[in-house]
Design a protein around this motif. Structure first.
Motif, PDB file in Angstrom:
ATOM      1  N   GLY A 169     -12.600   0.316   6.911  1.00  0.00           N
ATOM      2  CA  GLY A 169     -12.439   0.894   5.712  1.00  0.00           C
ATOM      3  C   GLY A 169     -13.805   1.445   5.324  1.00  0.00           C
ATOM      4  O   GLY A 169     -14.753   1.195   5.759  1.00  0.00           O
ATOM      5  N   CYS A 218      -9.779  12.703  10.811  1.00  0.00           N
ATOM      6  CA  CYS A 218     -10.091  12.481   9.301  1.00  0.00           C
ATOM      7  C   CYS A 218     -10.968  13.615   8.805  1.00  0.00           C
ATOM      8  O   CYS A 218     -11.565  14.018   9.875  1.00  0.00           O
ATOM      9  N   TYR A 258       0.922  -1.249   0.112  1.00  0.00           N
ATOM     10  CA  TYR A 258       0.091   0.026   0.016  1.00  0.00           C
ATOM     11  C   TYR A 258       0.897   1.137   0.031  1.00  0.00           C
ATOM     12  O   TYR A 258       2.222   1.074   0.150  1.00  0.00           O
ATOM     13  N   GLY A 310      -6.550   8.150   3.074  1.00  0.00           N
ATOM     14  CA  GLY A 310      -5.877   7.061   2.152  1.00  0.00           C
ATOM     15  C   GLY A 310      -6.713   6.345   1.025  1.00  0.00           C
ATOM     16  O   GLY A 310      -6.512   5.268   0.613  1.00  0.00           O
ATOM     17  N   HIS A 311      -7.798   7.335   0.526  1.00  0.00           N
ATOM     18  CA  HIS A 311      -8.689   7.000  -0.311  1.00  0.00           C
ATOM     19  C   HIS A 311      -7.961   7.201  -2.028  1.00  0.00           C
ATOM     20  O   HIS A 311      -6.826   8.034  -1.700  1.00  0.00           O
ATOM     21  N   ASP A 326      -2.656  11.952   2.622  1.00  0.00           N
ATOM     22  CA  ASP A 326      -3.442  11.146   2.109  1.00  0.00           C
ATOM     23  C   ASP A 326      -4.892  11.651   1.853  1.00  0.00           C
ATOM     24  O   ASP A 326      -6.049  10.950   1.797  1.00  0.00           O
ATOM     25  N   GLY A 336     -10.278   4.195   1.270  1.00  0.00           N
ATOM     26  CA  GLY A 336      -9.997   4.843   2.425  1.00  0.00           C
ATOM     27  C   GLY A 336     -10.341   4.373   3.715  1.00  0.00           C
ATOM     28  O   GLY A 336     -11.089   3.306   3.798  1.00  0.00           O
ATOM     29  N   GLY A 337     -10.089   5.250   4.757  1.00  0.00           N
ATOM     30  CA  GLY A 337     -10.694   4.355   6.115  1.00  0.00           C
ATOM     31  C   GLY A 337     -10.474   5.703   7.133  1.00  0.00           C
ATOM     32  O   GLY A 337     -10.316   6.960   6.861  1.00  0.00           O
ATOM     33  N   ARG A 396     -12.697  10.356   5.849  1.00  0.00           N
ATOM     34  CA  ARG A 396     -11.669   9.352   5.397  1.00  0.00           C
ATOM     35  C   ARG A 396     -10.335   9.844   4.848  1.00  0.00           C
ATOM     36  O   ARG A 396     -10.386  10.993   4.571  1.00  0.00           O
ATOM     37  N   ASN A 420      -6.386  -3.331   4.362  1.00  0.00           N
ATOM     38  CA  ASN A 420      -7.264  -3.338   5.334  1.00  0.00           C
ATOM     39  C   ASN A 420      -7.355  -4.274   6.361  1.00  0.00           C
ATOM     40  O   ASN A 420      -8.198  -4.697   6.771  1.00  0.00           O
ATOM     41  N   SER A 476     -10.133  -0.748   1.092  1.00  0.00           N
ATOM     42  CA  SER A 476      -8.826  -0.545   1.744  1.00  0.00           C
ATOM     43  C   SER A 476      -8.163   0.742   1.764  1.00  0.00           C
ATOM     44  O   SER A 476      -8.682   1.747   0.978  1.00  0.00           O
ATOM     45  N   GLU A 477      -7.164   1.205   2.708  1.00  0.00           N
ATOM     46  CA  GLU A 477      -6.396   2.409   2.702  1.00  0.00           C
ATOM     47  C   GLU A 477      -5.221   2.235   1.758  1.00  0.00           C
ATOM     48  O   GLU A 477      -4.589   1.201   1.817  1.00  0.00           O
TER      49      GLU A 477
END
Length: 621
Positions: free
Chosen positions: A383, A332, A150, A361-362, A310, A377-378, A359, A430, A411-412
């Motif tokens: 997630g 976030c 990732y 990390g998307h 992110d 993302g998360g 979120r 994730n 997932s991120e």
């Protein structure tokens, strides 16, 4: 007439309106005026850093106490609450604002001329074989799949998807994996010819890949300590032998960072945010002229987005930079920001539809020039399973599909690219590191033919005018009977109004809860201040009592000292008389041991002074 300006314009006009009023007319109560003051400071300066003094003006102490109670509330949320309270206190405030000032809105968010999207080229042969699906599909690919990872990055060039770098358990990668979309085959890009340290890529994560004039550029990223740089690096890929060459840049170079966004506007590369040294989260904006290789840091207007990394970013209509989500070490974000690259002004448009959750990390990709897809993302707890679509022309959110929680697209740190009407995702984390590749067909364009000539479409409603247009459906709807122009406009206005009313009701409930929380915080602050005043009084009384007690103890010590002196003199006098009696009567006994001790001491002293004591005694006849 209600104010329909987007933020931060609505906030700025509300502040001007309140400043023009006398203090006693700004709110029905002192608590309301305190809340307005605190929200204004929070929106313009952020979290309160000024310590609350123990003594001083009680009004200033109350202001600082109320401001401090807001904590790290987001600046945009403070602006929205400020405008909400102004509307409740003065329902017709917008009608009293000078209408000439509303022309400022046109300067803040000008309407761009519509620009047609470029016609797509022919789709890759292998990708074109994927038919319509109801969601994400995991096709079979030949070759050896890359290692799970990732925080990597991906880009499309000449029917190939390049995946570079990444992170797996704290180990950074420097490899480059290539997915041939014609043969649907994975392969590792092997460096041709002699590879030197200058042409080899250092292991990195959190970097960004972009394409410009057919070239693939790698921007920034986290690296290990032994390969750190003094400034943000930009590398260019040599597509013939798969080696990297650093571009020599000049100007005000930005500091190294990872988790930033890198967006191409014509010949400009725009870098925003990211995480620098020491995990410092940034909200800086830097621009690299790719023709002159010169960095610049322009001054900007409006309210800047909060520091973040992110996040997702894209270029819209060749003029607007769109920023969504992202996060820091503690929170976030779920906000959307627009930067007008011509006026360098930030704004926060009002959006239609169900607003997405916070979120980081998307990944995102732009399809057909104005359809922005957000995937994965998360938020630190789980997630994000929904694939989102933001229609940039109408600023309306919708959910395209929902995936299972444990799939790679939920997932991120995943990557996402667009090829015509197809979205391709790879990797992510994730709870486990993934190396799955998923494909989603959006159904926006025709795969086998060029795109039709686009009609002149209006500019985004949230950017150009107060009125909002209805949100389009996520999937094509069956044809409806044609309506006349007036009827269509009324129907569109009715739908938009319904969505705005629903959103306003939802925000009203949130505002009530926030205002109740602020009122409770003010009550707690007032109670604490009253307790502090009582404590100060008690402290003063105790201080006075302590001073009096010290004086009494000093007097007692003096009296005891005098008494001891007198007692000692009396004892000496009494014992002296006993000694005299003993000198006349040898059979006389001293009354106690203390007297004997005094007698011995007196005898010794007399001998030392006069010699033998017996010479002083008068003989008895």
């Amino acid at each position: 007439m209600a104010c329909m300006l987007p933020f931060p314009d609505r906030f700025e006009f509300a502040v001007k309106f309140m400043n023009a009023l006398p203090d006693e007319q700004q709110g029905r109560s002192n608590e309301t005026r305190l809340i307005l003051f605190s929200l204004h400071k929070q929106a313009t300066e952020g979290e309160c850093k000024t310590p609350i003094p123990w003594f001083g003006n009680p009004v200033e102490k109350a202001k600082l106490t109320t401001w401090t109670s807001l904590g790290n509330m987001d600046k945009f949320e403070a602006m929205r609450l400020y405008a909400k309270i102004v509307e409740e206190e003065h329902p017709k405030w917008w009608e009293q604002v000078d209408t000439a000032e509303t022309e400022t809105n046109k300067r803040i968010s000008p309407a761009p001329a519509p620009r047609p999207a470029p016609a797509p080229g022919p789709l890759p042969v292998g990708l074109a074989t994927i038919s319509d699906t109801d969601g994400w599909l995991a096709p079979c690919f030949a070759g050896i799949r890359p290692r799970a990872r990732y925080q990597h990055s991906a880009a499309i060039s000449a029917h190939k998807m390049f995946v570079v770098g990444g992170n797996n358990g704290g180990r950074y990668f420097s490899d480059m994996q290539v997915l041939d979309l014609d043969s649907m085959t994975w392969a590792k890009a092997e460096t041709l010819g002699a590879s030197t340290s200058a042409s080899a890529l250092a292991p990195c994560a959190g970097h960004k890949l972009v394409t410009w004039n057919g070239a693939v550029l790698l921007v920034g990223g986290h690296v290990k300590k032994d390969t750190k740089h003094d400034s943000l690096t930009v590398l260019e890929l040599d597509a013939e032998n798969y080696t990297w060459k650093e571009i020599e840049t000049t100007g005000s170079k930005p500091l190294p960072r990872g988790g930033h966004s890198a967006t191409v506007f014509g010949d400009l590369l725009v870098v925003f945010g990211g995480e620098g040294a020491g995990r410092q989260v940034l909200n800086e904006l830097h621009i690299l002229d790719l023709n002159t290789n010169t960095w610049s840091s322009p001054s900007m207007n409006g309210l800047l987005p909060a520091p973040r990394s992110d996040h997702a970013a894209t270029a819209f209509d060749g003029r607007y930079l769109c920023i969504f989500g992202g996060g820091s070490c503690t929170r976030c974000h779920a906000d959307l920001h627009l930067l007008d690259m011509e006026t360098m002004t930030w704004s926060t448009p009002a959006c239609l539809g169900q607003l997405p959750s916070a979120r980081a990390g998307h990944a995102s990709a732009l399809v057909d020039g104005d359809k922005w897809y957000i995937v994965g993302g998360g938020n630190g707890a789980a997630g994000c399973t929904a694939t989102l679509l933001l229609e940039l022309r109408s600023m309306s959110w919708s959910t395209v599909c929902t995936s299972a929680l444990r799939t790679a697209v939920s997932s991120e740190g995943l990557s996402l690219v667009a090829v015509g009407e197809y979205l391709i995702s790879y990797g992510g984390y994730n709870g486990k590191y993934n190396n799955d590749t998923h494909v989603f067909k959006t159904g926006v364009l025709t795969a086998t033919s060029a795109a039709p000539e686009p009609a002149a479409s209006p500019a985004p409603a949230a950017l150009s005018a107060p009125a909002a247009s209805p949100a389009p459906a996520a999937t094509p709807a069956p044809p409806k009977p044609a309506l006349s122009g007036d009827a269509a406009e009324k129907e569109a206005a009715a739908k938009a109004r319904q969505q705005q009313v629903a959103e306003a009701e939802r925000r009203a409930e949130t505002d009530k809860a926030n205002i109740a929380g602020l009122a409770a915080a003010i009550s707690r602050a007032e109670a604490a201040e009253a307790l502090l005043a009582v404590a100060e009084k008690e402290k003063s009384v105790l201080s006075m009592k302590l001073v009096n007690t010290k004086e009494c103890l000093s007097n007692i010590e003096n009296v005891l000292s005098d008494s001891n002196s007198k007692t000692l003199r009396l004892e000496l006098e009494v014992e002296g008389r006993h000694l005299i009696l003993g000198s006349f009567d040898p059979g006389y006994e001293m009354p106690n041991r203390r007297a004997m001790q005094i007698h011995d001491a007196h005898t010794l002293k007399t001998k030392q002074s006069y010699g033998n004591y017996s010479n002083l005694r008068t003989p008895v006849k």
